[in-house]
Design an enzyme around this catalytic site. Structure first.
Site, PDB file in Angstrom:
ATOM      1  N   GLY A 176      95.105  38.790 -21.092  1.00 40.58           N
ATOM      2  CA  GLY A 176      93.570  38.762 -21.325  1.00 40.58           C
ATOM      3  C   GLY A 176      92.609  39.469 -22.824  1.00 40.58           C
ATOM      4  O   GLY A 176      93.361  39.404 -23.855  1.00 40.58           O
ATOM      5  N   SER A 177      91.055  39.775 -22.811  1.00 41.26           N
ATOM      6  CA  SER A 177      90.515  39.696 -24.273  1.00 41.26           C
ATOM      7  C   SER A 177      91.355  40.906 -24.946  1.00 41.26           C
ATOM      8  O   SER A 177      91.039  41.139 -26.475  1.00 41.26           O
ATOM      9  CB  SER A 177      89.456  40.268 -23.767  1.00 41.26           C
ATOM     10  N   THR A 178      92.129  41.885 -24.742  1.00 38.92           N
ATOM     11  CA  THR A 178      92.805  42.990 -25.163  1.00 38.92           C
ATOM     12  C   THR A 178      93.516  41.927 -26.064  1.00 38.92           C
ATOM     13  O   THR A 178      94.309  42.636 -26.737  1.00 38.92           O
ATOM     14  CB  THR A 178      93.393  44.451 -24.348  1.00 38.92           C
TER      15      THR A 178
ATOM     16  N   LYS B 167      92.640  39.840 -28.128  1.00 43.42           N
ATOM     17  CA  LYS B 167      92.393  39.651 -29.109  1.00 43.42           C
ATOM     18  C   LYS B 167      92.556  40.832 -30.097  1.00 43.42           C
ATOM     19  O   LYS B 167      92.137  40.262 -31.577  1.00 43.42           O
ATOM     20  CB  LYS B 167      90.764  39.008 -28.870  1.00 43.42           C
TER      21      LYS B 167
END
Lengths: 455, 505
Positions: free
Chosen positions: B232-234, B236
């Site tokens: 997920g966003s980690t 990014k």
């Protein structure tokens, strides 16, 4: 013939006293006892971290037995070969140590005390033979009746229940004896007597077919008949080891007596035929051959290791120097670890070095037998000594070859070492005969008697 | 008769006499004995190894269990032990805090074998490793078996304790790394199991094993090492690093050319944001990270391009099939063949992107260590039973992921996430903390409970040193109603980081 120390001393020729070897024997006997006691102590140290409390009694028992035998030889057979007794003491001692060691992993069945009892009986009979049998040529007279007794002995187990598929034991109360072991001495005596009497006829007469001279049936018939009877009984009882042994003795003794290579050829042909027929008829033999050819097949089939594989694992684990007495795992072999498979324990715990040393001991004992045979003057004695030495050699080969997967496993006892009373007693009697005969062979011939012997 | 048989050629009709034939028979016996000795040599010397290692031969196993196994230690405290059972397989393994360290030790069972550290370091622990040998010749002669050696781990007891407590009865994992060295400080996975329960060979051991195997919660799965989850966003953080390292973004506060709404290239699908604050064009990178804007980060991933994105992901341990710490970690995945819309989705940690907690900890640690990713290592030291060192761990560089300057920019982004953004739950008084949340959708139509992620690092405030701890937390299944990385995972990361920082202070 000297019949006592006194008369022997009197009849000695003048000049330097001939070497008797008795002191050598004494030193070797003491060394043999010491080695066995050290082994016993090592088992205790390796398994229990302490010296076995009965080490002194054990050593004393073995020592007294050995010294008694030595004393009797010193007294009644002073020119005897000094090697057979110490070798027998050492082998018997090692056997007791290894059986004691295996007892420690099978707490429910303890075999060493019984084995010591049988060893005592064996030494007693050894002493008795040396005392009572002044001259081995006496045996020649009883050769035929001896063979008959042997045959009866051999047949009796048929009426007793089979143990592990073989009817080779006579069980009386807690004791069981294996008459096949005793019978082999009687058979060797018979062969020696018969062949000594008929060797000329066997060697010289007969029909010649191609390059082989077949002996006349009239001469060969009786001995062949006796031999076939023995082998027949043994095969019926599925005592494969003894069958092989009896077969080998017959061929070897026939060859030694007559010098006819054809005997060996005929023997090998008969053996091959016999193996094929028995292997074909008996699933027991068939599976033994299979296991010999493919000892690891059962592992590949997911059924775990069979006994031969377990035996090979034990030898391999021992490697060059062995795991040390008491530190192996030959109990994994399971049944017969103390009897037929005892060599695997020796291989595992004493290593290749110990195993080869053991084989050399046997070789030495055998070679002394042959030496005695060659040195003797009468054909009966010569054939008897050579026959007895061959018995030991063949039996060691059959047993060791089986557990080492050199030949199919047939099952028999390793002389002096394996658990088994009949075997120990028989081998002590063989030693007694060798001692008795070697005394005669090595005795310096008094001048006044040499002519009599030559006649 | 005596005359005729006393010598060679004196047998009947000139045939050899008994002396000769007897000698030949004796020679025959000699040959038999030599054959036996030769066969014994063949088995005991030349074929011995093969027989010793035959699976049906129990001897090696008996020998293995004939002595206590060496210990696995945390700090100077053993977390394992051995106890004598008195059977054929005498010594069995015990664990002082089995549940807590199961993800570190693995198990050593008489029936079921050895896994993880118990498996990879088995030679040392069981005493069979040749490096434990003293004088080889003497060992051979004395048949001396080396006592088992000890394995010192890099684990920080306080961090491990915090990780296990934080995870509690949720399904999840924690991996914590010392960024400057790659030392693994915590490795936790829940639900856990106690390897003591099946270390022996009894019926109780077997039923304990059967029960664990049948448990649908998979307590024996090491989620920190052996399980991958969409990050997920980690992820990014990786995208930001790639964009900065490749000059796609040079100033983290400058507007990016990201349209709003952002339509995935080649499709008509809009990449939606969780936060409405993201719903405007040209948001700068710092704001995009702080608010976790999917549209901006997806767009930056596409602008950076598949190859450069892949290369940056691989710098942190993605796509490495042989990441051994020495226990092998499962391969984390970043696809190497994708169209642009897939690159956009992958850049926000969706599509096929999947990572182990270990690799996400490497991401945080690499950033914290000024761009140098160190090889993660779980073993600090191997020692003999007498305490002498067999092998000492040396820090190894895994990859130089980015320049220190770029790393500094990413550190700034992560610090802002914790200061002002979604990672506020990880703030620690007196410390500088950088982090990134993640809430990964998964399942058919994203129906599964989202994976709550948090990756972070922390150092004492004002320190210019490399942060002493980086951590990745994933909660795979929780009963909480508000499943987000910031809510669920950040507090756990915080307590692990506090444990390390507290220990340092």
């Amino acid at each position: 013939m000297a019949t006592s120390a006194v008369t022997a001393a009197r009849s000695e020729p003048p000049g330097p006293r001939p070497r008797t070897g008795r002191n050598v024997e004494l030193a070797l006997v003491l060394a043999a006892v010491a080695i066995a006691v050290f082994g016993y102590i090592e088992v205790g140290l390796n398994i229990d971290d302490r010296v076995p409390p009965d080490a002194v009694e054990y050593g004393a028992a073995l020592g007294v037995l050995a010294l008694l035998a030595h004393g009797v030889i010193r007294w009644k057979a002073k020119y005897a070969d000094p090697l057979p007794l110490p070798i027998a003491v050492l082998l018997n001692g090692i056997g007791l140590v290894v059986i004691y060691r295996l007892d420690r992993t099978t707490p429910h069945s303890s075999a060493a005390p019984t084995q010591l009892l049988w060893s005592t009986l064996g030494v007693a009979l050894c002493i008795a033979v040396i005392l009572l049998l002044r001259d081995h040529r006496l045996l020649q007279r009883y050769a035929y009746s001896g063979a008959l007794v042997a045959l009866v002995l051999l047949v009796v187990p048929i009426f007793f229940p089979a143990v592990y598929g073989s009817r080779i034991w006579i069980t009386v109360g807690p004791f069981s004896i294996q008459p096949g072991e005793f019978a082999k001495i009687l058979l060797v005596i018979f062969f020696a007597a018969y062949l000594a009497a008929h060797r000329d006829a066997l060697a010289l007469t007969g029909r010649r077919i191609w390059r082989f001279t077949l002996p006349p049936g009239r001469v060969l018939g009786p001995v062949l008949l006796v031999w076939v009877a023995f082998i027949g009984v043994l095969v019926l009882e599925t005592d494969l080891g003894m069958s092989l042994l009896y077969f080998g003795i017959f061929v070897v003794m026939l060859y030694v007596a007559t010098a006819r290579i054809s005997w060996i050829a005929i023997g090998l042909v008969l053996a091959a035929a016999g193996v094929v027929v028995v292997g074909w008829l008996s699933p027991h033999v068939h599976s033994r051959v299979d296991q010999w050819l493919h000892p690891l097949a059962s592992v590949a089939a997911g059924q775990g290791a069979n006994q031969i594989a377990q035996s090979l694992f034990a030898f391999a684990w021992g490697g060059l120097l062995g795991a040390g007495l008491g530190l192996g795992h030959s109990a994994l072999i399971g049944f017969a670890a103390k009897s037929d498979f005892i060599l695997a324990t020796i291989g595992e715990e004493l290593g290749l070095v110990g195993l080869v040393a053991l084989l050399l001991l046997y070789l030495l004992l055998i070679s002394r037998g042959f030496r005695t045979g060659i040195a003797l003057r009468d054909p009966f004695g010569r054939l008897l000594a050579i026959g007895l030495a061959t018995v030991i050699g063949l039996q060691v080969f059959v047993v060791a070859g089986g557990v080492l997967a050199l030949i199919p496993l047939t099952g028999a006892t390793l002389p002096f070492i394996a658990q088994g009373g009949s075997s120990v007693v028989t081998n002590w009697i063989i030693v007694a005969l060798l001692v008795r005969m070697s005394d005669l062979a090595r005795r310096p011939a008094p001048p006044e008697l040499s002519q009599e012997v030559a006649l | 008769m005596a005359r005729r048989s006393s010598g060679r050629g004196n047998g009947p009709q000139g045939l050899p006499g008994i002396s000769t034939t007897g000698r030949r028979a004796g020679l025959f016996c000699l040959v038999l004995i030599i054959l036996l000795a030769a066969q014994a040599t063949r088995i005991q010397v030349f074929q011995a190894k093969g027989y010793d290692h035959n699976p049906a031969n129990q001897r090696l196993t008996i020998q293995r269990y004939s002595q206590p196994r060496g210990n696995i230690l945390v700090g100077d405290t053993p977390i394992t032990g051995s106890t004598a059972t008195g059977g054929r397989y005498n010594y069995k393994r015990t664990y002082t805090a089995g549940q807590q360290y199961a993800a570190v030790t693995g198990y050593s069972s008489q029936i079921y074998g050895n896994t993880q550290l118990e498996g990879t370091e088995d030679g040392i622990l069981s005493g069979t490793d040749s490096r434990l040998d003293g004088w080889v010749v003497w060992n051979e002669i004395a048949r001396k078996q080396n006592p088992g050696g000890d394995v010192y781990t890099t684990i920080n007891a306080a961090a491990q304790q915090a990780a296990m407590q934080g995870l509690g009865n949720q399904k999840g994992a924690v991996a914590a790394i010392e960024p400057s060295t790659g030392r693994i400080l915590a490795l936790a996975s829940t639900p856990s199991y106690d390897p003591s329960t099946f270390a022996g060979a009894s019926n109780a051991d077997q039923s304990a094993w059967t029960k664990l195997q049948a448990d649908s919660d998979q307590p024996m799965l090491n989620r920190a090492l052996r399980q991958t989850y969409p990050p997920g966003s980690t992820f990014k953080v990786v995208t930001a690093a790639a964009a900065l390292a490749n000059g796609v973004v040079t100033d983290i506060n400058a507007p990016t050319s990201t349209p709003y709404p952002y339509v995935l290239p080649g499709t008509t699908t809009t990449l939606v944001n969780d936060s409405s604050a993201c719903d405007q064009p040209n948001i700068d990178l710092d704001t995009a990270m702080t608010l976790s804007c999917n549209s901006v980060m997806g767009n930056l991933g596409v602008q950076t391009g598949l190859d450069k994105m892949t290369s940056m992901a691989e710098n942190f341990g993605f796509n490495d099939p042989k990441l051994d710490i020495p226990v092998r970690a499962a391969r984390s995945n970043f696809d190497t063949q994708m169209n642009q819309s897939q690159v956009a989705l992958s850049s926000i940690g969706q599509f096929d992107t999947a990572a182990t907690p270990l690799v996400m900890a490497m991401v945080a640690a690499g950033v914290a260590n000024n761009g140098t990713v160190m090889y993660p290592q779980l073993v600090d030291k191997l020692a003999k039973s007498d305490g002498s060192t067999v092998q000492l761990m040396k820090p190894r560089t895994y990859k130089q992921a980015m320049s220190p300057a770029v790393a500094g920019q990413v550190q700034q982004l992560m610090t802002d996430v914790v200061q002002n953004g979604t990672g506020r739950n990880a703030r620690i008084a007196g410390a500088t903390v950088g982090g990134k949340t993640g809430t990964a959708q998964h399942g058919v139509d994203n129906s599964g409970t989202p994976y709550a992620w948090f990756i972070s690092w922390a150092k004492p405030a004002g320190s210019s040193d490399v942060p002493p701890v980086a951590v990745a937390v994933v909660i795979a299944d929780s009963n909480a109603t508000d499943v987000t990385g910031g809510q669920l995972a950040a507090p756990i990361a915080k307590s692990v980081m506090q444990a390390v920082l507290g220990g340092k202070g």
